[in-house]
Design a protein around this motif. Structure first.
Motif, mmCIF file in Angstrom:
data_model
loop_
_atom_site.group_PDB
_atom_site.id
_atom_site.type_symbol
_atom_site.label_atom_id
_atom_site.label_comp_id
_atom_site.label_asym_id
_atom_site.label_seq_id
_atom_site.Cartn_x
_atom_site.Cartn_y
_atom_site.Cartn_z
ATOM 1 N N SER A 309 0.821 -1.221 0.000
ATOM 2 C CA SER A 309 0.000 0.000 0.000
ATOM 3 C C SER A 309 0.854 1.269 0.000
ATOM 4 C CB SER A 309 -0.919 0.023 1.220
ATOM 5 O OG SER A 309 -0.190 0.332 2.402
ATOM 6 N N LYS A 310 2.128 1.137 0.405
ATOM 7 C CA LYS A 310 3.051 2.282 0.486
ATOM 8 C C LYS A 310 2.615 3.293 1.557
ATOM 9 C CE LYS A 310 5.133 0.526 -3.118
ATOM 10 N NZ LYS A 310 6.377 -0.272 -2.948
ATOM 11 N N GLN A 311 1.691 2.898 2.419
ATOM 12 C CA GLN A 311 1.191 3.801 3.456
ATOM 13 C C GLN A 311 1.915 3.484 4.769
ATOM 14 O OE1 GLN A 311 -1.428 5.792 2.255
ATOM 15 N NE2 GLN A 311 -1.183 7.106 4.044
ATOM 16 N N PRO A 312 2.352 4.470 5.529
ATOM 17 C CA PRO A 312 2.946 4.187 6.837
ATOM 18 C C PRO A 312 1.951 3.433 7.732
ATOM 19 C CG PRO A 312 3.309 6.478 6.227
ATOM 20 C CD PRO A 312 2.339 5.921 5.233
ATOM 21 N N PHE A 313 2.459 2.514 8.536
ATOM 22 C CA PHE A 313 1.551 1.754 9.400
ATOM 23 C C PHE A 313 2.211 1.431 10.736
ATOM 24 C CE2 PHE A 313 3.823 -1.305 6.734
ATOM 25 C CZ PHE A 313 4.281 -2.252 7.651
#
Length: 474
Positions: A309-313
């Motif tokens: 997703s390339k989203q920080p988590f």
């Protein structure tokens, strides 16, 4: 007070200055994290209103008295002294049967001794999952109030289990039924594909216990709900009609005071420092609570769905929650390198209320336990729903289909769907609309605790209701 109505009309304005310390309440929490927390939150609220509080508890998952110096703690001798395995829903069913079948004699002995002490017992407040305690309250002539730790909607779904049985749903499901979006007649919110998880791998055992839970609640003199009138207006008339007790909707319990030190797991505070370095609304928080587990293949799908997703988590991976693994050893080579690059942060347990309130959090991938869902609403955090069993299915339906403050993983934990859901929630215009709705709901829920709000008024009514008891037996 009319017992057939929802108790939200203020009968008197109380303050914490009035002392009712001679009025002792005995609270019996169910020994799981998601039940201990709301019971101790309730204990703090009632203590602030002047009541004397005694916590009657099992040895298993015992609360730490050091963290709650205002309460008296009484262990139930011999009950669940060993660590009880609760790694699966079948274990949960076994635990509930054990506590309500084998332990009632010890619970009654403790209550009888307390009744003869100088303080006596004004009222017994039990978690709903201690459903067999009503007979003890009747024998000792204690008023019994039930603390239901989920919401009204899930209770009414549990109450519909006999209807589900009559319609032939209490059984194993075919593969086609597990994919069916058809609504269930009489329980319109749930879809056929929800029922296999709602009723678990042991439909007969789960349905029997749901019925016992409801039967244990029905004769109680009152029910305390960790929910908000404004969230469940449509369900309240049916609740009052079918269950003519006094109902007190006083949630969200966790918002009355700062977070309690009642976690059974050590919270990793380093994640807050990591969040401090992230952009506003940029981080997806991932947690499936204190009980839900995943298979190793599902764990891999979550891992790569998050990475792709390339989203920080921020990801909570509870030790022992992955079948066949202690912690992260099943991650494929190269994955942790992606974590080191700064896109993700993995902890064994997190201070969830603090995390959800953090400016960096923009979404929550959750199992939709009620505590997690309510905490998310209170902080205006939209959700990606992946319910595992029981009440989580009904709660997830409300999040996605009624309140429309989240998106659903329809096909379970698959990396492509997880990646797509994250982008819908965190990057697409649809996510902005969802965020606006959850922030609107956040404002409504938080206003209910202010003077004149529905939960504020209902709490005042609850205090007066308890004071109407004559103190139990001495």
């Amino acid at each position: 007070m009319d017992p057939t109505t929802i108790a939200t009309t203020t009968t008197a304005v109380l303050t914490t200055k009035r002392s009712n310390r001679s009025c002792r309440l005995v609270l019996l929490p169910y020994p799981l994290q998601g039940h201990i927390n709301p019971m101790l939150q309730l204990a703090n609220i009632l203590y602030s209103k002047g009541f004397s509080i005694t916590i009657l508890h099992t040895h298993y998952n015992s609360p730490n008295p050091v963290n709650h110096p205002n309460f008296n703690f009484v262990p139930i001798p011999g009950v669940a002294e060993e660590k009880y395995p609760v790694s699966s829903i079948d274990n949960l069913i076994s635990l509930m049967r054990y506590l309500n079948d084998k332990c009632m004699g010890a619970v009654e002995d403790c209550l009888e001794r307390m009744a003869l002490e100088d303080e006596g017992v004004a009222c017994l407040v039990t978690d709903a999952q201690w459903f067999a305690t009503q007979s003890i309250a009747d024998r000792l002539k204690f008023p019994r109030i039930v603390n239901w730790t989920s919401n009204v909607s899930t209770f009414l779904t549990f109450a519909a289990v006999p209807l589900l049985r009559d319609m032939g749903y209490v059984r194993k499901f075919t593969d086609q039924e597990k994919r069916s979006d058809a609504l269930v007649s009489g329980v319109e919110l749930l879809k056929v594909r929800d029922l296999s998880s709602f009723l678990t791998s042991d439909p007969k055992g789960a349905s029997e216990l749901m019925e016992l839970l409801v039967l244990g609640v029905k004769p109680a003199q009152a029910i305390i709900w960790n929910t908000v009138k404004e969230l469940e207006e449509l369900e309240l008339p049916k609740l009052s009609h079918d269950f003519p007790s006094s109902h007190f909707l006083i949630g969200p319990l966790h918002k009355y005071f700062p977070p309690l030190s009642s976690s059974l797991l050590t919270q990793d505070q380093t994640c807050i420092s990591w969040l401090d370095k992230q952009a506003p609304n940029s981080v997806l928080y991932v947690s499936f609570g204190s009980l839900a587990g995943v298979e190793e293949s599902q764990f891999q799908e979550i891992a790569w769905g998050l990475a792709n997703s390339k989203q920080p988590f921020l990801w909570v991976v509870r030790p022992g929650s992955i079948q066949g693994s202690e912690w992260l050893e099943s991650l494929l080579d190269g994955y942790l390198e992606k974590i080191v690059e700064g896109k993700g942060y993995i902890v064994k347990w997190a201070p969830q209320q603090e995390v959800l309130a953090h400016f960096a959090i923009g979404g929550f991938l959750t199992h939709n336990g009620w505590n997690s869902t309510l905490e998310s609403i209170c902080e205006g955090v939209p959700m990606i729903c992946s319910p595992r069993f029981g009440d989580q299915l009904t709660i997830a339906r409300y999040v996605t289909d009624v309140w429309k403050i989240g998106v659903e993983l329809k096909n379970g934990l698959e990396r492509v769907e997880i990646e797509g859901a994250i982008k819908r929630l965190m990057a697409d215009p649809e996510g902005l609309e969802i965020r606006a709705r959850v922030n609107n709901l956040k404002e409504k829920v938080n206003n209910c605790l202010k003077k004149g709000g529905s939960s504020y008024s209902s709490l005042e009514d609850l205090v007066n209701y308890i004071l109407s008891f004559k103190g139990g037996i001495k």
